[in-house]
Design a protein around this motif. Structure first.
Motif, PDB file in Angstrom:
ATOM      1  N   GLU A  56       0.802  -1.222   0.000  1.00  0.00           N
ATOM      2  CA  GLU A  56       0.000   0.000   0.000  1.00  0.00           C
ATOM      3  C   GLU A  56       0.834   1.270   0.000  1.00  0.00           C
ATOM      4  N   THR A  57       2.025   1.221   0.585  1.00  0.00           N
ATOM      5  CA  THR A  57       2.875   2.400   0.656  1.00  0.00           C
ATOM      6  C   THR A  57       4.305   2.028   0.282  1.00  0.00           C
ATOM      7  N   ARG A  58       5.107   3.027   0.060  1.00  0.00           N
ATOM      8  CA  ARG A  58       6.518   2.813  -0.245  1.00  0.00           C
ATOM      9  C   ARG A  58       7.200   2.053   0.894  1.00  0.00           C
ATOM     10  N   ALA A  79       5.762  -1.732   0.946  1.00  0.00           N
ATOM     11  CA  ALA A  79       5.730  -2.507  -0.301  1.00  0.00           C
ATOM     12  C   ALA A  79       6.934  -3.431  -0.407  1.00  0.00           C
ATOM     13  N   PRO A  87      -2.977  -3.525  -4.000  1.00  0.00           N
ATOM     14  CA  PRO A  87      -2.192  -2.365  -4.416  1.00  0.00           C
ATOM     15  C   PRO A  87      -0.809  -2.685  -4.963  1.00  0.00           C
ATOM     16  N   VAL A 102       2.693  -0.487  -5.883  1.00  0.00           N
ATOM     17  CA  VAL A 102       3.374   0.790  -5.670  1.00  0.00           C
ATOM     18  C   VAL A 102       4.516   0.920  -6.673  1.00  0.00           C
ATOM     19  N   THR A 123       7.787   3.501  -7.732  1.00  0.00           N
ATOM     20  CA  THR A 123       8.612   4.581  -7.196  1.00  0.00           C
ATOM     21  C   THR A 123       9.656   4.997  -8.219  1.00  0.00           C
ATOM     22  N   THR A 125       6.316   8.543  -5.584  1.00  0.00           N
ATOM     23  CA  THR A 125       5.610   7.300  -5.287  1.00  0.00           C
ATOM     24  C   THR A 125       4.177   7.415  -5.771  1.00  0.00           C
ATOM     25  N   TYR A 126       3.663   6.347  -6.366  1.00  0.00           N
ATOM     26  CA  TYR A 126       2.268   6.301  -6.780  1.00  0.00           C
ATOM     27  C   TYR A 126       1.746   4.901  -6.495  1.00  0.00           C
ATOM     28  N   THR A 127       0.517   4.822  -5.973  1.00  0.00           N
ATOM     29  CA  THR A 127      -0.086   3.531  -5.672  1.00  0.00           C
ATOM     30  C   THR A 127      -1.285   3.297  -6.584  1.00  0.00           C
TER      31      THR A 127
END
Length: 146
Positions: free
Chosen positions: A52-54, A57, A110, A112, A114, A127-129
């Motif tokens: 879900e996040t950097r 992930a 999700p 991610v 980067t 960063t994009y999810t």
């Protein structure tokens, strides 16, 4: 007396040596970022991972991308990726997003992406999810297609 003259000769040699070094440093050309200096002005590390996040992930794939002086790196299509980034003026928000041509499920799994490094001399950390891999593949982009 002999020791004094030897000390004077050594001191004179040190002074002349330091002057020569200073003169060489003054004559050395100054490299700007855009003139092919020591570091490439565009050098990126791109990753794709599950999470879900950097921070959470798990990186599944990573490539390098260099767009100056030519498109190179371990990216499978560096020319297309560099061209897309140039057309977006290095704005990663313009190369990520959702595509309109493909239907995807609403399953939350999700992905991610980067980008870290330097784009035309400025530091980049992006960063994009995506909601899932289908949404990532639907985005018409080549930067994160590896």
């Amino acid at each position: 007396m002999r020791y004094i003259s030897g000390a004077l000769a050594l001191g004179a040699a040190l002074v002349l040596g330091s002057l020569a070094t200073t003169a060489q440093a003054a004559d050395a050309p100054v490299h700007s970022i855009r003139s092919g200096g020591l570091y490439a002005p565009t050098e990126l590390v791109l990753t794709v991972g599950q999470g879900e996040t950097r921070a959470t992930a798990t990186v599944e794939r990573a490539v390098t991308l260099s767009c100056m002086p030519g498109a190179t790196g371990s990216h499978p299509n560096p020319k297309a990726a560099c061209a897309q980034l140039r057309s977006a003026s290095g704005d990663f928000a313009k190369v990520t997003g959702t595509g309109t041509e493909r239907l995807c499920t609403k399953i939350w799994n999700p992905v991610v992406v980067t980008a870290d490094g330097v784009w035309e001399g400025r530091r980049v950390s992006y960063t994009y999810t995506y909601a899932n891999s289908c949404m990532m593949n639907a985005a018409q982009q080549s930067v994160f297609r590896f």
